[in-house]
Every structure is written in structure tokens, then in C-alpha cells.
Design an enzyme around this catalytic site. Structure first.
Site, PDB file in Angstrom:
ATOM      1  N   HIS A  15       0.835  -1.204   0.000  1.00  0.00           N
ATOM      2  CA  HIS A  15       0.000   0.000   0.000  1.00  0.00           C
ATOM      3  C   HIS A  15       0.866   1.249   0.000  1.00  0.00           C
ATOM      4  O   HIS A  15       2.056   1.212   0.283  1.00  0.00           O
ATOM      5  CB  HIS A  15      -0.989   0.015   1.177  1.00  0.00           C
ATOM      6  N   CYS A  34       5.663   5.953   4.874  1.00  0.00           N
ATOM      7  CA  CYS A  34       4.464   5.220   4.426  1.00  0.00           C
ATOM      8  C   CYS A  34       3.847   5.870   3.193  1.00  0.00           C
ATOM      9  O   CYS A  34       3.039   5.246   2.508  1.00  0.00           O
ATOM     10  CB  CYS A  34       3.417   5.161   5.535  1.00  0.00           C
ATOM     11  N   HIS A  40       4.907   0.165  -0.283  1.00  0.00           N
ATOM     12  CA  HIS A  40       5.695  -0.814   0.483  1.00  0.00           C
ATOM     13  C   HIS A  40       4.733  -1.904   0.932  1.00  0.00           C
ATOM     14  O   HIS A  40       3.523  -1.756   0.779  1.00  0.00           O
ATOM     15  CB  HIS A  40       6.356  -0.133   1.692  1.00  0.00           C
ATOM     16  N   HIS A  42       3.298  -5.199   3.639  1.00  0.00           N
ATOM     17  CA  HIS A  42       3.138  -5.698   5.009  1.00  0.00           C
ATOM     18  C   HIS A  42       2.673  -7.148   4.970  1.00  0.00           C
ATOM     19  O   HIS A  42       1.954  -7.549   4.051  1.00  0.00           O
ATOM     20  CB  HIS A  42       2.069  -4.916   5.765  1.00  0.00           C
ATOM     21  N   ASP A  80      -4.759 -10.676  -0.979  1.00  0.00           N
ATOM     22  CA  ASP A  80      -3.445 -11.316  -0.851  1.00  0.00           C
ATOM     23  C   ASP A  80      -2.586 -11.089  -2.099  1.00  0.00           C
ATOM     24  O   ASP A  80      -3.031 -11.338  -3.224  1.00  0.00           O
ATOM     25  CB  ASP A  80      -3.619 -12.816  -0.593  1.00  0.00           C
ATOM     26  N   HIS A  81      -1.364 -10.589  -1.869  1.00  0.00           N
ATOM     27  CA  HIS A  81      -0.419 -10.281  -2.947  1.00  0.00           C
ATOM     28  C   HIS A  81      -0.946  -9.232  -3.918  1.00  0.00           C
ATOM     29  O   HIS A  81      -0.644  -9.260  -5.114  1.00  0.00           O
ATOM     30  CB  HIS A  81       0.034 -11.560  -3.671  1.00  0.00           C
ATOM     31  N   GLU A 123      -1.012  -5.104  11.420  1.00  0.00           N
ATOM     32  CA  GLU A 123      -0.263  -4.650  10.240  1.00  0.00           C
ATOM     33  C   GLU A 123       1.199  -5.074  10.355  1.00  0.00           C
ATOM     34  O   GLU A 123       1.889  -5.245   9.356  1.00  0.00           O
ATOM     35  CB  GLU A 123      -0.359  -3.130  10.102  1.00  0.00           C
TER      36      GLU A 123
END
Ligand code: NI
Length: 133
Positions: A15, A34, A40, A42, A80-81, A123
Site C-alpha cells: 500500500h 508510508c 511498500h 506488510h 493477498d499479494h 499490520e
């Protein structure tokens, strides 16, 4: 007696935290790295709890197999991904902070899991958000 059962599931997503109404300098001042333009990632962990009476025939509050497939299909398969900014329809136009992501996940899952009582979204090792009914 009311009993609470919790299922934990994990996903990885990228995100960029930013407010599109602000310039880059203001975004960096508030969100720090961020808000780096290319984002980046998580490794998130999601805990969903359902509270209710224990069914006398099954001995369960809810079948964990059903709970797992609802969370998998409604949330995990969609995030996811993925990039939370670019690839996830339910986050379109929403700043993907952990708070905002948790709120959207609550909206979606609480419709499918009537006894849903708590959501915790981690997170990172050190940061998490919690919503209680
Ligand atoms: Ni982040």
C-alpha cells in the site's frame, strides 16, 4: 452461555498511505515513509471472532470450516499479494490505513457472519487495530 471463537488468517499486501488532496510534502509530513510514491508491503494477520451459544448437536458456536471459507473468499482472495490502492475494489478511493482497511473488512464480513463480535487487524508485530461490536 455465550462463547467466543476466533479464526486467524494471514495475507501479504502492498500500500501507499496518502491523501490525494495534499501535496507530496504534506503527505510526507503526516505519513512519513508510508507515503513513499511506489508503496511498500506488510504481512498482515486478521483475527475474526464470532460470539454465540454453543449448539447442542454440533458442540460449536460456528463451524470453523465455514468461517474459514467465508473469510478466504470475501477478503483473503481479494487482498493477498495485491496493491490495496490499485487492485482491491472495496478499497477503491480509500486511503489504505490499517484503520480504514479494518473498517471495510468489518462491513463486508459482519454481513456474512451474523455473530461477529470482534475484528483485530495486525499490520506488523507492533501495530494493530481492533473493532468490537
Ligand atoms: Ni504501511
Amino acid at each position: 452461555m455465550q462463547v467466543t471463537i476466533t479464526r486467524r488468517m494471514t495475507f501479504s499486501a502492498g500500500h501507499r498511505i496518502f491523501n490525494e488532496n495534499w501535496d507530496d510534502a504534506r503527505n510526507f509530513e503526516i505519513f512519513g515513509p508510508c507515503s513513499n510514491p511506489h508503496g511498500h508491503g506488510h504481512n498482515y494477520a486478521l483475527e475474526i471472532s464470532v460470539t454465540g451459544p454453543v449448539d447442542s448437536e454440533t458442540g460449536m458456536v460456528i463451524n470453523l470450516k465455514d468461517m474459514k471459507s467465508i473469510i478466504q473468499e470475501e477478503i483473503i482472495d481479494k487482498v493477498d499479494h495485491k496493491s490495496l490502492n490499485a487492485d482491491v475494489p472495496f478499497m477503491k478511493g480509500i486511503n489504505p490505513t490499517t484503520e480504514n482497511l479494518a473498517h471495510k473488512i468489518w462491513e463486508i464480513l459482519s454481513k456474512k457472519l451474523p455473530g461477529m463480535s470482534r475484528l483485530v487487524l495486525h499490520e506488523s508485530e507492533n501495530n494493530k487495530v481492533e473493532i468490537n461490536r
